[in-house]
Write an enzyme that holds these catalytic residues in place. Structure first.
Site: not given
Ligand code: 13P
Length: 284
Positions: A50, A82, A104, A208-209, A230
């Site tokens: 991250s 990420d 993002d 994602h998630g 992810n």
């Protein structure tokens, strides 16, 4: 083998209808746990960091640690930044050696998202760095990005095709109803959108998630074209739970090496289960 970008591994996943796990790690033990699980399962893997983690260590020291471990691996390992909103941090990570980055800009207007994402692709491509972009708004908390349910919206298939065409991203993360963090109720996944998008974009599609989805949902998403999955929250839980379990069982232990080894084993087991579910085991 060893250190690579996401290109070849995701092309293989897309063609073979399996997915590569992308796991968020925070230190040498969790990174090693992911790599060891991938080696044991003979699967390519993605180490995700991250933006917050990059800021904690500094880009260069973090890259040195992850890349050193990746280079020793007997399976392909990519290092991916990420959800990053800051182009300066992306530049720094590319310079420090990340093999893949995510911009993002999903909270911006469509045109601004396209422009910023295309700018990152232009920075990354000459360095052989792969790029992931996002469209729509994925609900939940990831790093410092918080999207509440009222603001969440799914990616539109037409716009998705235009986004991927105009930006040239290698990996595309459309919001399809999955969420970051722990699911509050039963997740409502827009499988139809995922199917339409994955069938129409040349990029690999990222889901994602990953924490909290059932095997059935994973299998369906992957069969419809999800090629990267992810997982972050589950790794954080493995980290925290293994430390508290260890100290509860060994209250008088002051030997950090033992607890770190335990943490690594617990995290490795968690990751190995996901790799099996994603179908990438045995592909290397
Ligand atoms: P979870 O935290 O829900 O596993 O999601 C991770 C993710 O999508 C990171 O980008």
């Amino acid at each position: 083998m060893g250190y690579v970008n996401m290109g070849e591994m995701l092309a293989g996943a897309k063609a073979g209808r399996y997915a590569i796990g992308a796991f968020n790690t925070v230190d040498a033990m969790t990174t090693e746990a992911v790599i060891r699980a991938a080696e044991e399962k003979r699967a390519p893997v993605i180490i995700q960091t991250s933006a917050k983690t990059v800021k904690l260590y500094g880009a260069k020291p973090l890259a040195a640690m992850v890349i050193a471990l990746a280079k020793e691996a007997s399976v392909p390992v990519a290092m991916h930044l990420d959800h990053c909103k800051e182009i300066e941090l992306i530049r720094e990570c590319i310079a420090a050696g990340w093999s893949s980055v995510m911009i993002d800009a999903s909270s911006k207007s469509f045109e601004e998202n396209v422009a910023l994402t295309a700018e990152v692709v232009a920075l990354a491509r000459p360095q052989d760095v792969t790029v992931e972009g996002e469209l729509g708004a994925i609900v939940g908390v990831e790093d410092d990005i918080f999207v509440n349910e009222a603001d969440a919206h799914l990616a539109d298939p037409e716009q998705s095709v235009e986004f991927v065409e105009r930006t040239g991203v290698d990996v595309f993360a459309p919001a399809i109803g999955t969420a970051h963090g722990v699911y509050k109720g039963k997740p409502v996944i827009a499988f139809d959108r995922l199917e339409q998008i994955a069938a129409r974009v040349p990029a690999a599609v990222a889901i994602h998630g990953g924490t909290g989805l059932s095997d059935e949902v994973f299998h369906r998403c992957i069969s419809l074209g999800g090629a990267k999955v992810n997982v972050s929250t589950q790794i954080k839980h493995a980290f925290r739970d293994s430390l508290s379990d260890y100290f509860e069982a060994n209250p008088t232990d002051y030997e950090p090496v033992k607890v770190l080894a335990y943490l690594r084993e617990q995290t490795k087991a968690t990751v190995a289960t996901f790799i099996e579910t994603f179908g990438s085991a045995g592909t290397v």
